[in-house]
Every structure is written in C-alpha cells, then in structure tokens.
Scaffold this motif. Structure first.
Motif: not given
Length: 466
Positions: A317-324, A357-360, A385-394
């Motif tokens: 129905e919907k999908g997003y990209a492969f990552s890890e 991304h980065e295992g999470v 409410e929102k959480i963005g991409w983890y980069v360098d653990g943040l």
C-alpha cells in the motif's frame, strides 16, 4: 468550540483540524515525502537592491506548482615480523634498519608536508551557507568564521532547502550535502526578482566557473549536476558541458549511478552517460539505495533492482527505501519492516515507520513517536511528536513542551530555548536549526532565526535572513 492554531478554522476542543490534516496529507504525498510538517518557502519576495534599506519582506508560505520541472529538490595475512632477528644476525645488520627507517622518516615528513600544502590548495572541506542583511550569500567554516562573502542571491540554499526526510532513498547525508559547499563548485542564482534569473556555479574563491545560463540548477552529485534549460531538465559535468541534453520534463539527482527521469508520462532511470538503463514504466520512481529503488506502478509500491526487475513477488500500500537491509512497508493500514527478499522481519504494528539509520528507526504509535532497533524492540519510548534521522548518535526531536537533539536512549543532549521549528541532521559536525521568534514588524509577528550548533549545543553562528 475553539479554533485551529494554523488556519483559524473553528474546531471542537481536543479535535484536529480536518482542513489542515488534508493539506498535510497532500504535502506528504509529493515526490520526496516528508517526516516533518515544514513547507519550503517560495522565492516570491522582492530582493533588496544594493544600498537600499532592508524592508523585512515577508516570503509567501503558499505551496505552488512549478511551470518548470520539479527538482526535488540519485587483513592482510600476517607475515614474519621484520624486527625478529637472531642474536648473530642482529649484530651484523642492525645499522641497516636504522638508516632505512631514517630515510623513510624523512620521506614521510616530506610527503606529509606536500600533502598538507596540496590539501590546502585543493581542499574540499565543507563550507556552510549563511545569509547577510541584504540577502547576500556567504559561507562560514566549521568554527563559524566567515571565509567567503559574495554579492549573490541566497535563493538556492535558503529557498530550496527542504526538511525532506529522504525516506524514499536519498537519506540524510545526500539531502543536507547539496545545500552546503562540499564540492568544488556551488550553484548560484543571479538576477533580482522580476528580472531574468539564471543559475551558474562558483568555486570556493567566489569566481564564476560555469556562467549563469540555466533556469534552475542543483548541486553536483556523482559528477553530474541537474540543470533546467528552456523548461527541460538535463545534466552538466564539472566543465559546464551539457553532457545529458535538457530533454526531460522532470528529473532527480544522481545516486548510486542512476538518476530518475520523467519521459513519455512515465518514470525511468538513466546512467551518468545519459543512457536509459531502465525504460520509463512507472508512475513514480525514487533513488536507488543499496542497489534497490522504490517505484510506484498502478498506485502500488514495489521494489526493483538495477536491471529494472521486481525483486519480490508482492506489492504494498505504501513503502519507503531500503536502508541497512530493511524497508518500512504498509500492510493493511499498518507499517512493518521487510528484508530484500520480501520477508516480514518486524511485524506491521505502527501507524508510521521510517527507514533505519545507524541501527535505529523512528516509528509512531497513534500520535506519538519512538525509536526501535533492528530486533523490533523499543529503545526510545513513544512520547515524542516527531523524531528525525539519527546522525552521529543524535536526532532532532520535539514534544509539546521541548525540542532539541536526543541520543539513542531518548535522553536530551542538546535542548533549545522554547520550541524550535526545525533542526537538520548533523552534517560534518554541525547542525542547522530554524527557530521562530517574535518580530512585531512582520505581518504574523514572527520571524525565522537560523543557527549552526556544534555537538556540544553551542551556537557558533547565527543569521536572520528577513
């Protein structure tokens, strides 16, 4: 009875605004779906002339349809130890290694010095964009020092920068990279509003290398930059040669050697030579990631390999990209995660889910979001409410009371004063944040302040473009 804080429409207390909800769904279904509720501003203001006073013009927040192509914007095995000598051999040959290592040391010093000089001349260190009081574009280094001031308009980074999450294949690094001076050349727009506006490319000395002759231009990815000429998209090389003719109604950047292009009312993929490697056959096509691209056909989401072949005998129905190695997909109204063979590795149970991304990965239960690991275990409780991409653990996160960057345990590592509108993933050690503050001179009484922060949360540079 209350009213919506966004549009002012009357709503029942505790209820969400249907009008805003429908508008957000529309925005999220655009080419690069966004994890965040932040619309890119359009370049509809009057750029101040040189020498004129700043009038703090208010840019339009209205989302428009472009008449030109939409540019979303592609051990060594152990050997004998040479220092293990027999006592007899050691005495006879000890001076030789000393001389050898002395010569080697001198060569290393000379080579290091030469490399240092060369790196200073040909440095590709990241420069971060900033904006002056008259909307002029400038660049700072990683400690906030101004290293390049220009007379050029700041339109490209400021009004093309979008908080697209990259969930369809671009990823956080690919997105943020394009807005900072990471390559030898950088796209610049020349011409005031109401006049002919054209794009070219400058080097890190601020000199034109590719003269402004294009209607639109994007940063270089994979030795190619997407440009628009006569209303059609093509690609140039570092010499400014249009190596892929401007012939597509729409196109996207290169990634992993492929660029999605729109031709004959369908999307396909070309290589950096312009050869059509995957014929146009899709209603929508996104970037390759880990050798697999997300495409849409007959309103169904599916995955293809670099030969254009469907990699699994099912659609979604919907999908997003492969990552890890995993991809979020929607089945019966719930999101789970599949592997590249189509096996469901984390059962569908989330209202929304985003790539790892980065295992999470960020997942949302009802209206609150948390973070899971690849075992499907919640490592950050769903209370944001929102959480963005983890980069360098943040990762940028926001609650009803607080915003800032959290770690992979959900602890606040960098907290902002008040509620920040948005914060980008960290890139080369800095994170760009956008904060709304009071400004009585503007119609809505608010203005944006852009700030660069290091990983200690210290603001190293700040600018207010309006």
């Amino acid at each position: 009875m209350g009213e919506c804080k966004n549009c002012g429409a009357p709503i029942e207390k505790g209820e969400s605004c249907e009008k805003c909800t429908q508008h957000q769904e529309y925005i999220q279904n655009k080419n690069e779906e966004s994890m965040f509720d932040f619309e890119p501003q359009q370049h509809t203001y009057e750029t101040p002339k040189k020498g004129q006073e700043e009038t703090s013009p208010e840019p339009s927040h209205e989302t428009t349809v472009e008449s030109v192509p939409t540019i979303p914007v592609r051990q060594e095995a152990e050997s004998e130890d040479p220092f293990l000598f027999s006592e007899k051999t050691e005495r006879k040959s000890f001076k030789r290694p000393k001389i050898t290592w002395l010569i080697a040391g001198i060569l290393i010093v000379l080579m290091s010095a030469a490399f240092f000089i060369y790196s200073q001349i040909t440095s590709k260190d990241t420069l971060y964009f900033t904006v002056g009081n008259k909307i002029e574009l400038g660049f700072i280094n990683g400690v906030g020092e101004m290293v390049l001031e220009t007379d050029y308009d700041s339109f490209y980074p400021l009004y093309n920068i979008q908080q697209e999450s990259g969930i369809n294949g671009r990823g956080p690094h690919h997105i943020v990279k394009g807005y900072h001076f990471t390559e030898d050349l950088y796209p610049i727009m020349q011409g005031d509003a109401g006049e002919t506006q054209q794009y070219g490319f400058i080097n890190k000395s601020g000199e034109w290398v590719i003269e402004p002759t294009y209607e639109q231009a994007r940063a270089f990815y994979g030795e190619r930059a997407l440009v628009v000429k006569n209303g059609a998209a093509g690609f140039i090389n570092y010499e400014g040669e249009l190596v892929i003719p401007a012939q597509y109604p729409s196109a996207k950047d290169f990634k992993e050697g492929f660029a999605p292009v729109y031709q004959d009312n369908q999307w396909g993929f070309i290589d950096i030579n312009g050869d059509m490697l995957i014929d146009p056959a899709f209603d929508e096509a996104f970037h390759f990631n880990e050798g697999i691209a997300l495409v849409v056909k007959d309103r169904e989401y599916q995955y293809i390999n670099t030969n254009g072949e469907q990699v699994m005998d099912r659609t979604f129905e919907k999908g997003y990209a492969f990552s890890e190695g995993l991809a979020p997909v929607e089945v019966d109204g719930k999101f789970g995660f599949i592997d590249k063979e189509g096996n469901m590795k984390i059962d569908p149970q989330y209202k929304r889910a985003y790539p790892f991304h980065e295992g999470v990965a960020t997942v949302c239960l009802d209206e609150k979001c948390g973070v899971i690991n690849k075992g499907g275990h919640m490592v950050v409780d769903a209370e944001f409410e929102k959480i963005g991409w983890y980069v360098d653990g943040l990762a940028y996160a926001i609650t009803s009371e607080k915003s800032g960057y959290i770690d992979t345990k959900g602890d606040w590592k960098i907290g902002f004063e008040g509620r920040t509108e948005y914060a980008f993933p960290f890139y080369e050690g800095l994170g760009l944040t956008v904060r709304r503050v009071e400004n009585p001179s503007r119609g809505d009484g608010l203005t944006n302040i852009f700030e660069y922060r290091n990983k200690n949360g210290e603001i190293i540079h700040q600018f207010k473009p309006f």
